[in-house]
Design a protein around this motif. Structure first.
Motif, mmCIF file in Angstrom:
data_model
loop_
_atom_site.group_PDB
_atom_site.id
_atom_site.type_symbol
_atom_site.label_atom_id
_atom_site.label_comp_id
_atom_site.label_asym_id
_atom_site.label_seq_id
_atom_site.Cartn_x
_atom_site.Cartn_y
_atom_site.Cartn_z
ATOM 1 N N MET A 28 16.086 90.913 68.016
ATOM 2 C CA MET A 28 17.076 90.552 69.023
ATOM 3 C C MET A 28 18.491 90.800 68.525
ATOM 4 O O MET A 28 19.373 91.191 69.298
ATOM 5 N N ARG A 29 18.729 90.604 67.239
ATOM 6 C CA ARG A 29 20.054 90.891 66.681
ATOM 7 C C ARG A 29 20.358 92.385 66.797
ATOM 8 O O ARG A 29 21.465 92.773 67.187
ATOM 9 N N TYR A 54 19.011 94.418 68.962
ATOM 10 C CA TYR A 54 19.150 94.686 70.403
ATOM 11 C C TYR A 54 20.549 94.320 70.890
ATOM 12 O O TYR A 54 21.166 95.070 71.652
ATOM 13 N N ASP A 55 21.067 93.182 70.458
ATOM 14 C CA ASP A 55 22.413 92.767 70.865
ATOM 15 C C ASP A 55 23.456 93.774 70.398
ATOM 16 O O ASP A 55 24.430 94.047 71.120
ATOM 17 N N CYS A 56 23.283 94.308 69.207
ATOM 18 C CA CYS A 56 24.224 95.319 68.700
ATOM 19 C C CYS A 56 24.162 96.585 69.543
ATOM 20 O O CYS A 56 25.205 97.185 69.860
ATOM 21 N N ASP A 79 19.174 95.156 83.050
ATOM 22 C CA ASP A 79 18.738 94.516 81.807
ATOM 23 C C ASP A 79 17.300 94.852 81.443
ATOM 24 O O ASP A 79 16.991 95.106 80.267
ATOM 25 N N GLN A 114 23.991 99.715 79.987
ATOM 26 C CA GLN A 114 23.170 98.554 80.314
ATOM 27 C C GLN A 114 23.377 98.122 81.762
ATOM 28 O O GLN A 114 22.413 97.761 82.456
ATOM 29 N N ALA A 116 23.210 96.799 72.690
ATOM 30 C CA ALA A 116 23.794 96.494 73.998
ATOM 31 C C ALA A 116 25.313 96.442 73.920
ATOM 32 O O ALA A 116 26.004 96.842 74.869
ATOM 33 N N ALA A 117 25.868 95.973 72.807
ATOM 34 C CA ALA A 117 27.321 95.931 72.647
ATOM 35 C C ALA A 117 27.915 97.327 72.553
ATOM 36 O O ALA A 117 29.057 97.550 72.972
#
Length: 283
Positions: free
Chosen positions: A61-62, A64-66, A80, A75, A68-69
């Motif tokens: 998830m970390r 994935y968040d990077c 989503d 996105q 997405a950022a």
């Protein structure tokens, strides 16, 4: 009793192996000879694999968040769920091997292009949009990070084309990204930035774009074929004569290319697309 070093590498393998904690635990047992039950105790709430899964899922998830950022507009366009599907598939296929997360999403545009459905037409705008938008967003991010004309010393803008004629060696700042796109994305990008709504997908059309930075502000500009060609040739190390020979064609001979280039130089400098080469590079 395993050493702390062995336990650390065992847990790292469990957490970072593509496919999840169960696959990681199997691989860690092969490499380190340690089973999950030997190192993680079960309790009334969760067994060892469920407890390990918290760490493995959190690691994914970390990442994935990077991702997405780095691709916020992509996105929004994909939604989503669809973005999450492709992002997780990308992360499993391309696990992080770099000490900086800036490198994590570099291959995402190419990944999307490789996984286009085989029956999709090459000019299908609905499929081209995520691929080309991913290329655009990655280029924008790279322009933000790379060296720009702000770092060029003693760079005064040429006041007129006549002053520019005295400079024969020009360089393209490292931050400039040249894109040969299949969709006209600049208006689409601007509409996305101005509103929370997702605009209609643009029609398929060849579009040459420069993304650059001036005074630490990133912008995108459309280019003609000869502007794109000249900048691309200069970036590859050509001098003005070689670059203009590459660009010339039946409708635009070399003399006209050089004339139009001279008139365009002050504009290109103001946009951050060109800087005069240092004196030692001219000699």
């Amino acid at each position: 009793m395993p050493s702390l070093h062995d336990v650390q590498h065992w847990l790292l393998t469990v957490m970072t192996t593509p496919g999840g904690a169960e696959r990681g635990a199997a691989l860690a047992r092969q490499h380190h000879g340690l089973a999950a039950g030997e190192l993680v105790h079960a309790n009334a709430v969760a067994d060892p694999m469920r407890r390990l899964g918290v760490y493995a899922d959190g690691y994914l998830m970390r990442l994935y968040d990077c991702l997405a950022a780095d691709y916020p507009m992509l996105q929004r366009v994909m939604g989503d769920d669809v973005f999450g599907f492709f992002a997780r598939a990308y992360l499993w296929e391309n696990p992080s091997h770099s000490p900086t997360l800036y490198d994590l999403g570099a291959g995402f545009p190419a990944f999307l292009a490789r996984h286009r459905p085989p029956q999709t037409a090459a000019d299908d705008g609905m499929w081209l949009l995520p691929v080309e938008l991913a290329r655009f967003e990655r280029a924008w991010l790279e322009t933000m990070r790379d060296h720009g004309p702000e770092h060029a010393h003693n760079q005064a803008l040429t006041a007129s084309p006549w002053a520019a004629m005295n400079v024969t060696h020009w360089t393209v700042p490292p931050c400039v990204r040249l894109l040969d796109l299949k969709l006209p994305l600049i208006p689409f990008w601007q509409a996305m930035a101005a509103s929370d709504e997702v605009p209609q997908c643009p029609q398929s059309e060849n579009s040459l774009v420069a993304i650059t930075r001036m005074h630490y502000r990133v912008s995108a500009y459309p280019l003609t074929y000869w502007q794109y060609g000249m900048l691309d040739a200069l970036r590859q190390g050509c001098d003005l004569h070689q670059a203009s020979r590459r660009v010339e064609n039946q409708d635009m001979p070399q003399e006209r290319v050089l004339a139009d280039w001279t008139l365009w130089i002050p504009v290109a400098q103001e946009l951050g697309l060109l800087v005069a080469a240092p004196q030692h590079q001219r000699d």
